[in-house]
Design a protein around this motif. Structure first.
Motif, PDB file in Angstrom:
ATOM      1  N   ALA A   1       0.675  -1.345   0.066  1.00 17.14           N
ATOM      2  CA  ALA A   1       0.092  -0.120  -0.210  1.00 17.14           C
ATOM      3  C   ALA A   1       0.896   1.342   0.039  1.00 17.14           C
ATOM      4  O   ALA A   1       0.408   2.300  -0.635  1.00 17.14           O
ATOM      5  CB  ALA A   1      -0.861   0.078   1.220  1.00 17.14           C
ATOM      6  N   ALA A   2       1.895   1.258   0.752  1.00 16.00           N
ATOM      7  CA  ALA A   2       2.904   2.453   0.944  1.00 16.00           C
ATOM      8  C   ALA A   2       3.595   2.625  -0.567  1.00 16.00           C
ATOM      9  O   ALA A   2       3.680   3.743  -1.206  1.00 16.00           O
ATOM     10  CB  ALA A   2       3.985   2.262   1.858  1.00 16.00           C
ATOM     11  N   LEU A   3       3.709   1.458  -1.238  1.00 15.92           N
ATOM     12  CA  LEU A   3       4.427   1.539  -2.382  1.00 15.92           C
ATOM     13  C   LEU A   3       3.598   2.194  -3.533  1.00 15.92           C
ATOM     14  O   LEU A   3       4.049   3.233  -4.358  1.00 15.92           O
ATOM     15  CB  LEU A   3       4.927   0.127  -2.968  1.00 15.92           C
ATOM     16  N   VAL A   4       2.374   1.666  -3.542  1.00 15.34           N
ATOM     17  CA  VAL A   4       1.405   2.106  -4.782  1.00 15.34           C
ATOM     18  C   VAL A   4       0.845   3.453  -4.525  1.00 15.34           C
ATOM     19  O   VAL A   4       0.425   4.114  -5.482  1.00 15.34           O
ATOM     20  CB  VAL A   4       0.314   1.140  -4.790  1.00 15.34           C
ATOM     21  N   SER A   5       0.706   3.888  -3.097  1.00 12.21           N
ATOM     22  CA  SER A   5       0.211   5.221  -2.804  1.00 12.21           C
ATOM     23  C   SER A   5       1.001   6.421  -3.032  1.00 12.21           C
ATOM     24  O   SER A   5       0.762   7.512  -3.174  1.00 12.21           O
ATOM     25  CB  SER A   5      -0.088   5.095  -1.422  1.00 12.21           C
ATOM     26  N   GLY A   6       2.476   6.203  -3.055  1.00  8.71           N
ATOM     27  CA  GLY A   6       3.276   7.044  -3.494  1.00  8.71           C
ATOM     28  C   GLY A   6       3.633   8.301  -2.585  1.00  8.71           C
ATOM     29  O   GLY A   6       3.196   7.830  -1.283  1.00  8.71           O
ATOM     30  N   ARG A   7       4.289   9.442  -3.071  1.00  4.50           N
ATOM     31  CA  ARG A   7       4.548  10.060  -1.936  1.00  4.50           C
ATOM     32  C   ARG A   7       3.282  11.200  -1.695  1.00  4.50           C
ATOM     33  O   ARG A   7       3.602  11.966  -0.515  1.00  4.50           O
ATOM     34  CB  ARG A   7       5.777  11.077  -2.613  1.00  4.50           C
ATOM     35  N   GLU A   8       2.204  11.061  -2.353  1.00  3.63           N
ATOM     36  CA  GLU A   8       1.159  11.871  -1.930  1.00  3.63           C
ATOM     37  C   GLU A   8       0.396  11.331  -0.479  1.00  3.63           C
ATOM     38  O   GLU A   8      -0.497  12.066  -0.131  1.00  3.63           O
ATOM     39  CB  GLU A   8       0.027  12.105  -3.021  1.00  3.63           C
ATOM     40  N   SER A   9       0.830  10.286  -0.009  1.00  6.26           N
ATOM     41  CA  SER A   9       0.299   9.820   1.067  1.00  6.26           C
ATOM     42  C   SER A   9       1.396   9.527   2.350  1.00  6.26           C
ATOM     43  O   SER A   9       2.487   8.865   1.898  1.00  6.26           O
ATOM     44  CB  SER A   9      -0.288   8.463   0.933  1.00  6.26           C
ATOM     45  N   ALA A  10       1.282  10.154   3.125  1.00  9.64           N
ATOM     46  CA  ALA A  10       2.255  10.315   4.476  1.00  9.64           C
ATOM     47  C   ALA A  10       1.871   9.478   5.733  1.00  9.64           C
ATOM     48  O   ALA A  10       0.817  10.084   6.395  1.00  9.64           O
ATOM     49  CB  ALA A  10       2.914  11.789   4.474  1.00  9.64           C
ATOM     50  N   LEU A  11       2.572   8.576   6.301  1.00  4.72           N
ATOM     51  CA  LEU A  11       2.330   8.230   7.392  1.00  4.72           C
ATOM     52  C   LEU A  11       3.400   8.521   8.470  1.00  4.72           C
ATOM     53  O   LEU A  11       4.743   8.226   8.447  1.00  4.72           O
ATOM     54  CB  LEU A  11       2.210   6.619   7.594  1.00  4.72           C
ATOM     55  N   LEU A  12       3.131   9.709   9.230  1.00  2.95           N
ATOM     56  CA  LEU A  12       4.186  10.289  10.010  1.00  2.95           C
ATOM     57  C   LEU A  12       4.467   9.336  11.465  1.00  2.95           C
ATOM     58  O   LEU A  12       3.375   9.467  12.088  1.00  2.95           O
ATOM     59  CB  LEU A  12       3.723  11.928  10.339  1.00  2.95           C
TER      60      LEU A  12
END
Length: 640
Positions: free
Chosen positions: A496-507
């Motif tokens: 999920a992190a790979l396909v969501s790219g940089r526009e999604s951030a889990l801080l």
């Protein structure tokens, strides 16, 4: 999200631009021609988006073009939502003081200013798309999304919910022998289960943990998922919570130590530390020192991908889990890929076994590929998959992620973005399914095939599709048998992190950099200095989601900080402030006019909600569970 999802965003923009409501807005604001030109330009670009996605993997030029397009599509979508909200605001006002304010706002002079402003914005966004279309100096072919049905028959979907375990009986018995034997000197002995991701280490630990022999041998059983952050204080908190059922995140370390000691003293316990990555011996021995006091025969099971992790724990046994055998792999694959009563020809079966061999005995990969091929039942479809897609997989060593991505690639676009959104939940987070569906609704991800259907019904169907293809696991049900929660395997979370790219951030503790291109944000750290990152957070001025999965573990949010969020993050569709310690909701909440989901639950000191909250015309879900001091709702709440 990934480039493929741009297709569905473009599709939605075209639908909005073609609607009668927007046509009326265009006439009202004198921008009808601009809207029609924009619709045609976006339609032209949309036709080549799926081909652009394929070419982006080998062309930097296409990647850069898609990056420009992504920002323009999101901005256009925000603008159209803004237009609709203003129209809705005017339609719902009737016969009271609010109507007078609206009439003053939409007086002749203000109307001229507003018309000019809206016309300018439409023209500006159309010019951007025209420029992007002109920059397409490479050849792209027009393509449409395949619309073949992906959903399993209802009885098959339900029957797939219990987890199928194949080939681990011998492994379970070997671990049980180590657990229950009395030939180790130490009171507390460590057993490590080591293996690559997706191999079934957690499943094996669960089989052992729930075995009847273990239930009779141990006085106390505790389970903690550790994952990336080996925080000793947090692990102790989770151990105590396993015993008492109560959270203890606000206690000092000395108090936690005493509470844990009281819980385990004199008892023969079994503790499972699942998914450990810590390679720092000092941290391990600090935790082990806190586990003294148990009766002789107490055990700790560790699951890890790294043998080095097992070695620093001085494990009495390092159990290196192997992949499934060819026979076991084929048996698991058949349970996932075959329809009930389906029989294969010898040549069809041979193709299937070649596909299974590519999964190198990893159950998670076998499940994912098997669930995918369930929808491709003919021999020619399996052969095409093996020769074209599977042959392209660039698999390095034990990295099974490329195999899993094949399963993602075959999802319909609406399911792709629903899955990618789950990147916002921390690893090992138990996801409430109803909440997840409401979040998808708020982002506009759920499409109603027919007006008679409801969003929750279709959202649950989306979830079931993803569950049937092993994107979710560990489902829990309520007393009526309804699905209540689930988890994601950590490799699926990586996907999920790979396909969501940089526009999604889990801080988390390693705070990711965010900027105006960041659209989806989740704050999942356990730091006490939560809102020190607020200046960086506000750079994401076009964010659509702000989640606090861990609630109060991120610290108390102040009223002025809340006001800053309301004022600066005006494109939010989702705002989660549950258990955040907020005492007052600022009246500036009405600045979030696109907001569809607001969670204020667990904030026990909120006494009133501002009247301005009734101005949130798009609000679909307002959560107030546990707001014990709330005296009443705003008097205009009935107008929602």
């Amino acid at each position: 999200m990934a480039e493929a999802i741009l297709f569905i965003i473009a599709e939605e923009i075209i639908r909005k631009l073609s609607s009668r409501g927007l046509e009326e807005i265009g006439l009202l604001w004198g921008v009808k021609d601009e809207i029609e030109k924009l619709r045609k330009t976006v339609s032209t670009i949309k036709a080549v988006l799926l081909d652009a996605e394929d070419q982006s993997s080998v062309s930097i030029q296409v990647q850069e073009w898609l990056s420009m397009l992504r920002e323009a599509l999101y901005d256009a979508d925000d603008l159209l939502d803004d237009f609709y909200t203003e129209t809705l605001r005017r339609q719902v006002m009737s016969g009271d003081r609010i109507e007078k304010k609206v009439r003053r706002f939409f007086s002749h002079s203000n109307q001229l200013v507003y018309d000019f402003k809206m016309g300018h914005k439409i023209k500006e966004i159309r010019d951007r798309f025209d420029e992007i279309a002109c920059l397409k100096k490479f050849h792209l072919q027009e393509r449409r999304e395949e619309t073949s049905e992906m959903r399993r028959e209802r009885e098959q979907t339900h029957s797939s919910l219990p987890q199928v375990v194949v080939g681990r009986e011998e492994d379970k018995n070997n671990i049980l022998e180590l657990l229950c034997g009395s030939y180790f000197e130490e009171n507390v002995s460590v057993i490590s289960i080591v293996g690559i991701g997706g191999l079934g280490k957690t499943t094996l630990a669960q089989l052992v943990y729930n075995d009847q022999k273990v239930k009779t041998q141990f006085d106390l059983k505790l389970w903690v998922c550790v994952s990336d952050n080996f925080d000793v204080k947090l692990i102790v908190e989770k151990l105590i919570e396993s015993v008492t059922g109560e959270r203890c995140s606000n206690l000092e370390m000395d108090t936690l130590k005493n509470t844990l000691h009281e819980s385990i003293i004199g008892k023969k316990y079994l503790i499972v530390l699942d998914d450990v990555w810590n390679e720092n011996p000092a941290k391990w021995f600090r935790l082990k020192d806190l586990l003294v006091g148990g009766a002789r025969g107490s055990r700790v099971i560790i699951t890890t991908r790294l043998k080095r992790v097992a070695e620093i724990t001085r494990s009495i046994s390092i159990y290196e889990l192997q992949g499934l055998s060819e026979t076991e792999s084929w048996l698991l694959f058949k349970q996932m890929a075959f329809k009930q009563g389906q029989a294969l020809s010898p040549s069809h079966e041979a193709i299937g076994k070649e596909i299974v061999a590519k999964c190198v005995g990893v159950p998670l990969a076998i499940r994912a590929i098997g669930a995918l091929l369930y929808f491709k039942s003919t021999e020619s479809e399996w052969l095409s998959f093996k020769n074209k897609e599977l042959a392209k997989v660039d698999q390095h060593g034990s990295n099974i992620l490329p195999i899993l991505k094949l399963s993602y690639n075959h999802l319909h676009l609406h399911l792709k973005r629903c899955f990618a959104y789950c990147r916002l939940f921390p690893k090992d987070y138990r996801i409430n399914v109803q909440t997840l569906i409401h979040l998808w609704m708020a982002q506009g991800y759920i499409i109603l095939p027919h007006p008679s259907q409801c969003f929750e019904e279709i959202g649950l169907a989306y979830f079931m599709d993803l569950l049937s293809m092993s994107f979710f696991q560990e489902v829990e049900k309520d007393i009526w048998g309804n699905i209540e929660s689930c988890k994601m395997h950590d490799l699926m979370h990586d996907l999920a992190a790979l396909v969501s790219g940089r526009e999604s951030a889990l801080l988390d503790s390693n705070l990711a950099y965010v900027d105006e291109r960041t659209r989806y944000i989740s704050i999942a750290s356990n730091s006490d200095s939560t809102w020190e990152i607020l200046p960086s957070l506000l750079k994401a001025s076009k964010a659509r989601s702000l989640l606090l999965p861990n609630g109060s573990k991120w610290g108390k949010i102040q009223k002025d900080q809340c006001h800053l969020i309301f004022s600066k993050l005006r494109y939010l569709r989702v705002l989660d402030l549950h258990d955040s310690g907020i005492e007052t909701v600022p009246s500036s909440v009405d600045k979030l006019k696109l907001l569809r989901y607001l969670d204020l639950s667990g904030n026990e000191r909120i006494e009133v909600l501002p009247e301005s909250i009734t101005g949130l015309q798009n609000l679909q879900v307002l959560k107030l569970i546990g707001c014990m001091a709330l005296e009443q709702l705003p008097k205009d709440v009935k107008s929602w």
